[in-house]
Write an enzyme that holds these catalytic residues in place. Structure first.
Site, PDB file in Angstrom:
ATOM      1  CE  LYS A  62     -10.259 -12.074   2.254  1.00  0.00           C
ATOM      2  NZ  LYS A  62      -9.520 -10.883   1.796  1.00  0.00           N
ATOM      3  NE  ARG A  92     -12.797 -12.478  -3.793  1.00  0.00           N
ATOM      4  CZ  ARG A  92     -11.670 -12.851  -3.179  1.00  0.00           C
ATOM      5  NH1 ARG A  92     -11.529 -14.041  -2.664  1.00  0.00           N
ATOM      6  NH2 ARG A  92     -10.680 -12.004  -3.094  1.00  0.00           N
ATOM      7  NE  ARG A 111      -0.320 -10.955   0.102  1.00  0.00           N
ATOM      8  CZ  ARG A 111      -1.619 -11.175  -0.096  1.00  0.00           C
ATOM      9  NH1 ARG A 111      -2.378 -11.579   0.915  1.00  0.00           N
ATOM     10  NH2 ARG A 111      -2.157 -10.964  -1.274  1.00  0.00           N
ATOM     11  NE  ARG A 135      -1.930 -13.458  -3.647  1.00  0.00           N
ATOM     12  CZ  ARG A 135      -3.100 -13.403  -3.005  1.00  0.00           C
ATOM     13  NH1 ARG A 135      -3.221 -13.963  -1.819  1.00  0.00           N
ATOM     14  NH2 ARG A 135      -4.127 -12.793  -3.538  1.00  0.00           N
ATOM     15  NE  ARG A 158      -6.016  -8.936  -5.201  1.00  0.00           N
ATOM     16  CZ  ARG A 158      -4.920  -9.071  -4.474  1.00  0.00           C
ATOM     17  NH1 ARG A 158      -3.754  -8.619  -4.929  1.00  0.00           N
ATOM     18  NH2 ARG A 158      -4.959  -9.676  -3.313  1.00  0.00           N
TER      19      ARG A 158
HETATM   20  P1  AP5 Z   1      -3.392 -11.351   4.447  1.00  0.00           P
HETATM   21  O1  AP5 Z   1      -3.763 -11.992   5.740  1.00  0.00           O
HETATM   22  O2  AP5 Z   1      -2.625 -12.135   3.450  1.00  0.00           O
HETATM   23  O3  AP5 Z   1      -4.686 -10.681   3.785  1.00  0.00           O
HETATM   24  P2  AP5 Z   1      -5.912 -11.322   3.006  1.00  0.00           P
HETATM   25  O4  AP5 Z   1      -7.125 -10.568   3.428  1.00  0.00           O
HETATM   26  O5  AP5 Z   1      -5.931 -12.809   3.181  1.00  0.00           O
HETATM   27  O6  AP5 Z   1      -5.529 -10.890   1.545  1.00  0.00           O
HETATM   28  P3  AP5 Z   1      -5.567 -11.652   0.140  1.00  0.00           P
HETATM   29  O7  AP5 Z   1      -4.793 -10.794  -0.821  1.00  0.00           O
HETATM   30  O8  AP5 Z   1      -5.145 -13.065   0.274  1.00  0.00           O
HETATM   31  O9  AP5 Z   1      -7.070 -11.543  -0.192  1.00  0.00           O
HETATM   32  P4  AP5 Z   1      -7.698 -11.660  -1.572  1.00  0.00           P
HETATM   33  O10 AP5 Z   1      -9.120 -11.724  -1.145  1.00  0.00           O
HETATM   34  O11 AP5 Z   1      -7.377 -10.622  -2.564  1.00  0.00           O
HETATM   35  O12 AP5 Z   1      -7.010 -12.947  -2.204  1.00  0.00           O
HETATM   36  P5  AP5 Z   1      -7.523 -14.394  -2.518  1.00  0.00           P
HETATM   37  O13 AP5 Z   1      -6.367 -15.276  -2.482  1.00  0.00           O
HETATM   38  O14 AP5 Z   1      -8.726 -14.738  -1.701  1.00  0.00           O
HETATM   39  O15 AP5 Z   1      -2.577 -10.012   4.813  1.00  0.00           O
HETATM   40  C1  AP5 Z   1      -2.086  -9.144   3.813  1.00  0.00           C
HETATM   41  C2  AP5 Z   1      -0.765  -8.503   4.287  1.00  0.00           C
HETATM   42  O16 AP5 Z   1      -1.048  -7.684   5.406  1.00  0.00           O
HETATM   43  C3  AP5 Z   1       0.294  -9.501   4.742  1.00  0.00           C
HETATM   44  O17 AP5 Z   1       1.568  -9.049   4.396  1.00  0.00           O
HETATM   45  C4  AP5 Z   1       0.122  -9.541   6.264  1.00  0.00           C
HETATM   46  O18 AP5 Z   1       1.327  -9.878   6.928  1.00  0.00           O
HETATM   47  C5  AP5 Z   1      -0.305  -8.112   6.546  1.00  0.00           C
HETATM   48  N1  AP5 Z   1      -1.213  -7.999   7.683  1.00  0.00           N
HETATM   49  C6  AP5 Z   1      -2.241  -8.823   8.026  1.00  0.00           C
HETATM   50  N2  AP5 Z   1      -2.853  -8.377   9.127  1.00  0.00           N
HETATM   51  C7  AP5 Z   1      -2.207  -7.231   9.488  1.00  0.00           C
HETATM   52  C8  AP5 Z   1      -2.396  -6.285  10.543  1.00  0.00           C
HETATM   53  N3  AP5 Z   1      -3.370  -6.419  11.467  1.00  0.00           N
HETATM   54  N4  AP5 Z   1      -1.564  -5.214  10.599  1.00  0.00           N
HETATM   55  C9  AP5 Z   1      -0.579  -5.069   9.689  1.00  0.00           C
HETATM   56  N5  AP5 Z   1      -0.340  -5.916   8.665  1.00  0.00           N
HETATM   57  C10 AP5 Z   1      -1.164  -6.995   8.572  1.00  0.00           C
HETATM   58  O19 AP5 Z   1      -8.067 -14.233  -4.021  1.00  0.00           O
HETATM   59  C11 AP5 Z   1      -7.176 -14.009  -5.087  1.00  0.00           C
HETATM   60  C12 AP5 Z   1      -7.939 -14.065  -6.408  1.00  0.00           C
HETATM   61  O20 AP5 Z   1      -8.564 -15.377  -6.562  1.00  0.00           O
HETATM   62  C13 AP5 Z   1      -9.127 -13.087  -6.538  1.00  0.00           C
HETATM   63  O21 AP5 Z   1      -8.692 -11.810  -6.959  1.00  0.00           O
HETATM   64  C14 AP5 Z   1      -9.993 -13.814  -7.589  1.00  0.00           C
HETATM   65  O22 AP5 Z   1      -9.461 -13.643  -8.885  1.00  0.00           O
HETATM   66  C15 AP5 Z   1      -9.832 -15.286  -7.209  1.00  0.00           C
HETATM   67  N6  AP5 Z   1     -10.856 -15.725  -6.261  1.00  0.00           N
HETATM   68  C16 AP5 Z   1     -10.655 -16.155  -4.980  1.00  0.00           C
HETATM   69  N7  AP5 Z   1     -11.814 -16.462  -4.404  1.00  0.00           N
HETATM   70  C17 AP5 Z   1     -12.799 -16.230  -5.321  1.00  0.00           C
HETATM   71  C18 AP5 Z   1     -14.212 -16.327  -5.309  1.00  0.00           C
HETATM   72  N8  AP5 Z   1     -14.873 -16.742  -4.204  1.00  0.00           N
HETATM   73  N9  AP5 Z   1     -14.903 -15.974  -6.432  1.00  0.00           N
HETATM   74  C19 AP5 Z   1     -14.257 -15.570  -7.543  1.00  0.00           C
HETATM   75  N10 AP5 Z   1     -12.902 -15.443  -7.621  1.00  0.00           N
HETATM   76  C20 AP5 Z   1     -12.186 -15.751  -6.518  1.00  0.00           C
END
Ligand code: AP5
Length: 209
Positions: free
Chosen positions: A13, A88, A127, A155, A166
């Site tokens: 994402k 979410r 990552r 992270r 997660r």
């Molecule tokens: P990346 O693009 O970083 O993936 P992502 O989907 O953004 O993953 P996140 O881990 O950031 O998502 P998340 O939803 O767990 O975290 P968030 O910060 O929102 O890519 C991942 C890896 O893959 C990278 O190394 C990249 O280079 C590689 N990659 C990408 N595309 C690729 C491809 N096509 N092929 C190969 N490799 C590829 O949330 C973190 C925490 O915050 C949650 O657990 C929760 O505690 C809290 N939180 C956040 N939002 C909320 C909410 N709305 N409600 C409640 N709690 C929340």
């Protein structure tokens, strides 16, 4: 263009959001990034969110909803926005629709980026993120960002046990939103287990349909 990015942790994402920002010049709003920035500043919001993030659990709905109501009322979101990691839960999706309705807006497209969970475990374990420019990369790059020379960091929630929790939280609480947006006829599913540029071509096509 008002875009929601759905997809499991590590589906790509954030990677696709950065390409959307370049293409459409609209803000990328990542709730995870907002919480991590608040934590690095040591604010009460950051410290509260950390309790949940470290365990791979969701931050309570009301806290997230209030935060996003405020963020989406800011002027820079008027031409459009990219929501990454929000909504979410069903409660967050309904609150988002209500907040947008109040300002005469709607979500135009919800993209579900789909990747097999075992591929995700491997991706997230390796990552790395640049502490200076925020670029997302992986462990193969070493410890220094090839673009800006910043330090590459892992992270806190990218360890295998937390990644698996997660993924389970995603399956239980967030995946049902796919049907929510399907019912509104704005859901586009995208195979995220292909090279970034190939995924991007489909993301862009979905936004321009
Ligand atoms: P990346 O693009 O970083 O993936 P992502 O989907 O953004 O993953 P996140 O881990 O950031 O998502 P998340 O939803 O767990 O975290 P968030 O910060 O929102 O890519 C991942 C890896 O893959 C990278 O190394 C990249 O280079 C590689 N990659 C990408 N595309 C690729 C491809 N096509 N092929 C190969 N490799 C590829 O949330 C973190 C925490 O915050 C949650 O657990 C929760 O505690 C809290 N939180 C956040 N939002 C909320 C909410 N709305 N409600 C409640 N709690 C929340």
């Amino acid at each position: 263009m008002n875009i929601v990015l759905l997809g499991a942790p590590g589906a790509g994402k954030g990677t696709q959001a950065k390409l959307l920002v370049e293409a459409y010049k609209i803000p990328h709003i990542s709730t995870g990034d907002i919480f991590r920035a608040a934590l690095s500043e040591g604010t009460p919001l950051g410290l509260e969110a950390k309790k949940y993030m470290d365990a791979g659990e969701l931050v309570p709905d009301q806290l997230v909803i209030d935060l996003m109501d405020e963020r989406l009322s800011q002027e820079d979101t008027a031409p459009g926005f990219i929501l990454d990691g929000f909504p979410r839960t069903a409660a967050q999706a309904v609150a988002l629709d209500e907040a947008l309705h109040a300002s005469g807006r709607v979500i135009d497209v919800a993209l579900s980026i789909d990747v097999d969970p075992e591929v995700i475990v491997k991706r997230l374990s390796s990552r790395r993120t640049c502490a200076d420019c925020g670029r997302i990369t992986n462990v193969d790059e070493g410890e220094v960002c090839v673009v800006c020379g910043g330090k590459l960091e892992q992270r806190a929630d990218d360890n295998e046990a937390t990644i698996r929790n997660r993924l389970s939280v995603y399956a239980q609480q967030t995946e049902p939103l796919i049907s929510y947006y399907q019912a509104k006829d704005i859901l586009v599913a995208i195979d995220g287990d292909r090279p970034v540029e190939t995924v991007w071509a489909d993301v862009k096509a979905a936004c321009e349909r």
